[in-house]
Design a protein around this motif. Sequence first.
Motif, PDB file in Angstrom:
ATOM      1  N   MET A   1       0.840  -1.173   0.000  1.00  0.00           N
ATOM      2  CA  MET A   1       0.000   0.000   0.000  1.00  0.00           C
ATOM      3  C   MET A   1       0.891   1.245   0.000  1.00  0.00           C
ATOM      4  O   MET A   1       1.752   1.407   0.835  1.00  0.00           O
ATOM      5  N   THR A   2       0.678   2.150  -0.946  1.00  0.00           N
ATOM      6  CA  THR A   2       1.472   3.363  -1.004  1.00  0.00           C
ATOM      7  C   THR A   2       0.709   4.500  -0.354  1.00  0.00           C
ATOM      8  O   THR A   2      -0.511   4.574  -0.442  1.00  0.00           O
ATOM      9  N   THR A   3       1.448   5.386   0.284  1.00  0.00           N
ATOM     10  CA  THR A   3       0.835   6.534   0.937  1.00  0.00           C
ATOM     11  C   THR A   3       0.955   7.732   0.026  1.00  0.00           C
ATOM     12  O   THR A   3       2.028   8.005  -0.507  1.00  0.00           O
ATOM     13  N   GLU A   4      -0.151   8.432  -0.167  1.00  0.00           N
ATOM     14  CA  GLU A   4      -0.138   9.647  -0.977  1.00  0.00           C
ATOM     15  C   GLU A   4       0.726  10.691  -0.281  1.00  0.00           C
ATOM     16  O   GLU A   4       0.641  10.866   0.930  1.00  0.00           O
ATOM     17  N   PRO A   5       1.572  11.407  -1.032  1.00  0.00           N
ATOM     18  CA  PRO A   5       2.338  12.468  -0.382  1.00  0.00           C
ATOM     19  C   PRO A   5       1.408  13.563   0.126  1.00  0.00           C
ATOM     20  O   PRO A   5       0.359  13.812  -0.458  1.00  0.00           O
ATOM     21  N   LEU A   6       1.803  14.185   1.231  1.00  0.00           N
ATOM     22  CA  LEU A   6       0.977  15.242   1.802  1.00  0.00           C
ATOM     23  C   LEU A   6       0.985  16.462   0.896  1.00  0.00           C
ATOM     24  O   LEU A   6       2.011  16.818   0.317  1.00  0.00           O
ATOM     25  N   GLY A   7      -0.175  17.110   0.792  1.00  0.00           N
ATOM     26  CA  GLY A   7      -0.263  18.351   0.049  1.00  0.00           C
ATOM     27  C   GLY A   7       0.322  19.497   0.859  1.00  0.00           C
ATOM     28  O   GLY A   7       0.682  19.335   2.028  1.00  0.00           O
ATOM     29  N   ARG A   8       0.404  20.664   0.258  1.00  0.00           N
ATOM     30  CA  ARG A   8       0.999  21.825   0.917  1.00  0.00           C
ATOM     31  C   ARG A   8       0.288  22.163   2.229  1.00  0.00           C
ATOM     32  O   ARG A   8       0.915  22.391   3.252  1.00  0.00           O
ATOM     33  N   LYS A  12       1.909  22.055   5.936  1.00  0.00           N
ATOM     34  CA  LYS A  12       1.932  23.268   6.769  1.00  0.00           C
ATOM     35  C   LYS A  12       1.258  22.997   8.114  1.00  0.00           C
ATOM     36  O   LYS A  12       1.754  23.399   9.170  1.00  0.00           O
ATOM     37  N   ASN A  13       0.115  22.286   8.092  1.00  0.00           N
ATOM     38  CA  ASN A  13      -0.576  21.944   9.341  1.00  0.00           C
ATOM     39  C   ASN A  13       0.299  21.061  10.233  1.00  0.00           C
ATOM     40  O   ASN A  13       0.379  21.276  11.448  1.00  0.00           O
ATOM     41  N   ALA A  14       0.948  20.067   9.621  1.00  0.00           N
ATOM     42  CA  ALA A  14       1.814  19.173  10.389  1.00  0.00           C
ATOM     43  C   ALA A  14       2.999  19.945  10.974  1.00  0.00           C
ATOM     44  O   ALA A  14       3.396  19.723  12.126  1.00  0.00           O
ATOM     45  N   GLN A  15       3.535  20.879  10.207  1.00  0.00           N
ATOM     46  CA  GLN A  15       4.657  21.691  10.671  1.00  0.00           C
ATOM     47  C   GLN A  15       4.233  22.577  11.851  1.00  0.00           C
ATOM     48  O   GLN A  15       4.946  22.669  12.852  1.00  0.00           O
ATOM     49  N   THR A  16       3.050  23.184  11.744  1.00  0.00           N
ATOM     50  CA  THR A  16       2.550  24.028  12.840  1.00  0.00           C
ATOM     51  C   THR A  16       2.284  23.188  14.075  1.00  0.00           C
ATOM     52  O   THR A  16       2.646  23.565  15.200  1.00  0.00           O
TER      53      THR A  16
END
Length: 197
Positions: A1-8, A12-16
């Motif tokens: 199963m491949t994971t879709e890369p996170l969008g911008r 940004k939410n993960a970084q915050t």
Amino acid sequence: MTTEPLGRRERKNAQTRRALSEAAERLFLARGYDAVAVKDIADEVDVSVPTLFKHVPDGKPAVMFDDGVERRESLLGAVHDRPEGVSVIAALRDFMAGRGPFEQHPSKLFRRRTELIMGTPALREYSRKLWIRCEAPLAEAIAAELALPPSDVTARAAARYVLEIPQFVGDEPDPRTALHAIFDLLEHGLPAPPVKS
């Protein structure tokens, strides 16, 4: 199963979220939990208080924790990916032995973080909440591994007992020994009473 890369936006939410977590931990360690306001954490990351609550709806006790997904996935992995011949309880013992107050060789920062959580009622209770959120999926995983019905009461009980261990014995003088005593009980039951002469 491949994971879709996170969008911008997701990145940004993960970084915050990560910045808030790191700031909260830094401030709590420096000043103590009770001396830090939610606004202090938001200011440290240069976001508004409403923005902080958008990222961390559970508020101040939740800020320094992640969302619990890693915890749940690691627990389930310990059960499903255990080596052949290793019992479910033995795999969960090994998993728990590397967490929080049970870590055998913690770094100085890890030890300080663990002491902060265990010594702060609000943080300790939130940590317990994160563990208990794993109860249903862990019970299902245990039941599946033992070929039991998904809602089997013994699988549910085993999951509950395992997940309560950090709260139950985390502040024992020797938490690691206490952890192993509880797992011995789960694996073997209570010892037989001494034989009366």
